[in-house]
Design an enzyme around this catalytic site. Structure first.
Site, PDB file in Angstrom:
ATOM      1  N   CYS A 137       0.828  -1.206   0.000  1.00 41.51           N
ATOM      2  CA  CYS A 137       0.000   0.000   0.000  1.00 41.51           C
ATOM      3  C   CYS A 137       0.862   1.255   0.000  1.00 41.51           C
ATOM      4  O   CYS A 137       1.308   1.723   1.052  1.00 41.51           O
ATOM      5  CB  CYS A 137      -0.926  -0.001   1.222  1.00 41.51           C
ATOM      6  SG  CYS A 137      -1.973   1.448   1.280  1.00 41.51           S
ATOM      7  N   CYS A 180      -0.619   4.221   2.020  1.00 44.46           N
ATOM      8  CA  CYS A 180      -0.463   4.097   3.473  1.00 44.46           C
ATOM      9  C   CYS A 180       0.987   4.353   3.880  1.00 44.46           C
ATOM     10  O   CYS A 180       1.254   5.033   4.871  1.00 44.46           O
ATOM     11  CB  CYS A 180      -0.826   2.690   3.953  1.00 44.46           C
ATOM     12  SG  CYS A 180      -2.203   1.923   3.095  1.00 44.46           S
ATOM     13  N   ASP A 181       1.930   3.790   3.140  1.00 46.01           N
ATOM     14  CA  ASP A 181       3.278   3.648   3.668  1.00 46.01           C
ATOM     15  C   ASP A 181       4.357   4.488   3.002  1.00 46.01           C
ATOM     16  O   ASP A 181       5.473   4.587   3.525  1.00 46.01           O
ATOM     17  CB  ASP A 181       3.689   2.169   3.627  1.00 46.01           C
ATOM     18  CG  ASP A 181       2.790   1.316   4.528  1.00 46.01           C
ATOM     19  OD1 ASP A 181       2.281   1.874   5.524  1.00 46.01           O
ATOM     20  OD2 ASP A 181       2.604   0.122   4.240  1.00 46.01           O
TER      21      ASP A 181
END
Lengths: 299, 299
Positions: free
Chosen positions: A129, A132-133
C-alpha cells in the site's frame, strides 16, 4: 430479516447503499473497511465531477454520502455467503445475518509475489500500500514491483518522497496509462527496469535489498523499501456457490445477477471488464435497482 | 482522421472523453448540448460523492472536468453515423468526420403526449423541461403529467414556485422512488390524480387548461402551465446499421460494443438496464477503455 445485505463498502457497496436507502429498503452493510481500494489510492483524476481528488478525500465524500441515510453499518469480517431455502445467509466472525437478497461488493486484494523473504519482511520494509506507507520511506532508496497502473501510481506517490525509485517490470514495456508513463519518464528519480524478475527480498531486521534477474543474470539491488503492486485478486472466496471465471471473479449479467437467485454482485469482485471507481459506482447503483425489482417480483 | 469520435456530452460522453484524453487518444466530441438530461435535472442526491447537487451544478463540474484536457469539442447536430470500409463516418449538418471508432452517447429525449393541442402550445405554456421553465410559472396553477421519477422531480421543482400542482398519473399508483413520493405527499400544494388520462391541451394564445379523463368521465382542469414528463426515447435514429431493441435502445454487450465493429455505445441511448447518471458515467468509462483495446487490437 433484512431485504438486502450489502457486503463491502467501496465505491460499489457505498453506491448500492445510497440507492437502497432511497428505495427505502430495510438493509445493512457489512464491511471490514470503508472505501476499499479507493482509500489506498493516491491522486484520482478520472472520477467524473472531481477533476482532482485524493483517494482518502474521495473515500470521505463517499462515506459521508452513505452515512447521510443512517445506514446500519457493521464492521465485521464475512466468512461465508450462501443461499439456504429462500433466503441468503451472511456469516461473519461474530454472527449470522439473514436477508432476502445480498449484493457482494467485496472488491479485490493485493496479489502476492510468492518469493523468498516476502512473508518475512511484510511490514518490515515490504508493503502492498503505497498510499499508506510511502511517507515512511522519506529519503530512502526503494523499489516498486509492477509496471501497470498501480505500479506507476505507487512510483509517482514515492516521486517526491524517496531518494530514488527502481520501478521493476517483468514485461518488455510498461502497461499503465500513457499519461502516467509520461509522468514517470519525467521524474529524475524513477528508473524503469523492464524485463526484470524479482527473485527474493533480502534483509536483516528490515529490508536491505532485492535479488533480481535481468539481462540473463542475477543482480542485487540495495533498497530499504519494497512496494508490491503486481495486481489484485477478487475477494470472492466467501461465496462458495456463485459461479466465477478463471480469475475467481464472480460472473454477473447486465442486471448484476449471479447464477444464484437473490445473490447479486457489483464492482471489482465481478467479471465487469474494467475496474475503475466510476464503473464500480455505476455497477453498485444497477445492483440495488435490480434488487428492488427482484423484491417486487418485477423481474 | 480521428482515433475516436464521441457523439454526445452527457455523463457517458463526458466520462468517455476524460478516459480517452488520459489514454492520449486523438479524439473529438460532437454534441448539440453539454450535460444532456443532467443539465435539466433538479436536485441530484444519488451521484455518489455529491450528497446534494443541482443538475446544472453537476453539469458544470462535468464540463470543467472534460475541458481540462483541451478537448476538441464541436457543437453540431449529427445526422448519421455509419461504417464505410474500415472506418466510421459521422455526418453533421455542417460536415462529415472520419474516425477509426465512435462512441454513441447521444442519450434520450422527451417522449411526447400525442394529444390535440400539444404541438400548438409547445413553449406557450407547455414544456418538457421543469428545470428550464419552472421559474416562469411562479404563482400559477400548473399540471405535471407523469407519475414516475421525472414527473415527481418536476412536481417537486414546482413545489415552492407554482400556486398549485396537479400531478397527473395514468397508472393506479405513482412509480417513482419512495423517498420522492414522500416529499410529494408532504407538499400542501401538490395533488395526485391517479388513473387519469390526458385528452387534450386547451388554450387561447397560451395554455388555459387540460382536458382529462378520470372516474369514467371527462373533466376540465384550469391550468396555465403543462409539464410533460412521460418518459424518454433514445436518440438512436442517426445510427441506422446498429442493432436496437424494441424501444429503439442500442444493444451493447458488457464491453459497450454494438453489432458493428468499431462502433461502441454508452449510457441512456443503450439497453443498459437502468438509466442513472452514475451508471451512464461508468458506461462511458468502460466504452473508452474498450475503444483503447480495440485500437490496440487487444480485443
Amino acid at each position: 430479516m433484512y431485504d438486502l445485505i450489502i457486503v463491502g463498502a467501496g465505491p460499489a457497496g457505498i453506491t448500492a447503499s445510497v440507492y437502497a436507502a432511497r428505495k427505502r429498503l430495510n438493509f445493512m452493510v457489512i464491511t471490514k473497511d470503508i472505501g476499499g481500494q479507493t482509500a489506498w489510492s493516491g491522486d484520482i483524476e478520472n472520477y467524473t465531477g472531481y477533476q482532482f481528488i485524493t483517494g482518502p478525500d474521495l473515500t470521505a465524500k463517499f462515506e459521508e454520502h452513505m452515512r447521510r441515510y443512517n445506514v446500519d453499518l457493521r464492521e465485521e469480517e464475512v466468512v461465508s455467503i450462501e443461499k439456504r431455502g429462500k433466503h441468503v445467509w451472511v456469516k461473519t466472525l461474530k454472527q449470522e445475518y439473514e436477508g432476502k437478497t445480498a449484493i457482494i461488493a467485496s472488491g479485490k486484494k493485493s496479489r502476492e509475489l510468492n518469493v523468498p523473504g516476502e512473508a518475512e519482511f511484510k511490514n518490515r520494509g515490504l508493503t502492498y500500500c503505497a498510499t499508506c506507507d510511502a511517507p515512511l520511506f522519506a529519503g530512502k532508496p526503494v523499489a516498486v514491483i509492477g509496471g501497470g497502473n498501480s505500479g506507476l501510481d505507487a512510483a509517482l506517490q514515492l516521486n517526491k518522497i524517496a531518494k530514488y525509485v527502481h520501478l521493476i517490470n517483468i514485461s518488455p514495456d510498461l502497461t499503465g496509462d500513457p499519461i502516467m508513463q509520461e509522468k514517470v519518464s519525467a521524474s529524475p528519480i524513477i528508473s524503469v527496469l523492464n524485463n526484470t524478475k524479482t527473485l527474493a527480498v533480502l534483509g536483516d531486521k528490515f529490508v536491505t535489498g532485492l535479488k533480481i534477474f535481468k539481462d540473463g543474470k542475477e543482480e542485487l539491488l540495495p533498497v530499504e523499501g519494497v512496494f508490491v503492486e503486481i495486481g489484485l485478486i477478487p475477494n470472492s472466496g466467501v461465496a462458495k456457490d456463485v459461479e466465477k471465471n478463471e480469475w475467481g471473479e464472480i460472473k454477473v449479467n447486465s442486471y448484476n445477477e449471479t447464477n444464484v437467485p437473490g445473490i447479486f454482485a457489483a464492482g471489482d469482485v465481478t467479471d465487469v471488464p474494467e475496474k475503475q471507481i466510476v464503473i464500480a459506482a455505476g455497477e453498485g447503483s444497477k445492483a440495488s435497482l435490480s434488487v428492488f425489482k427482484y423484491l417486487n417480483k418485477l423481474r
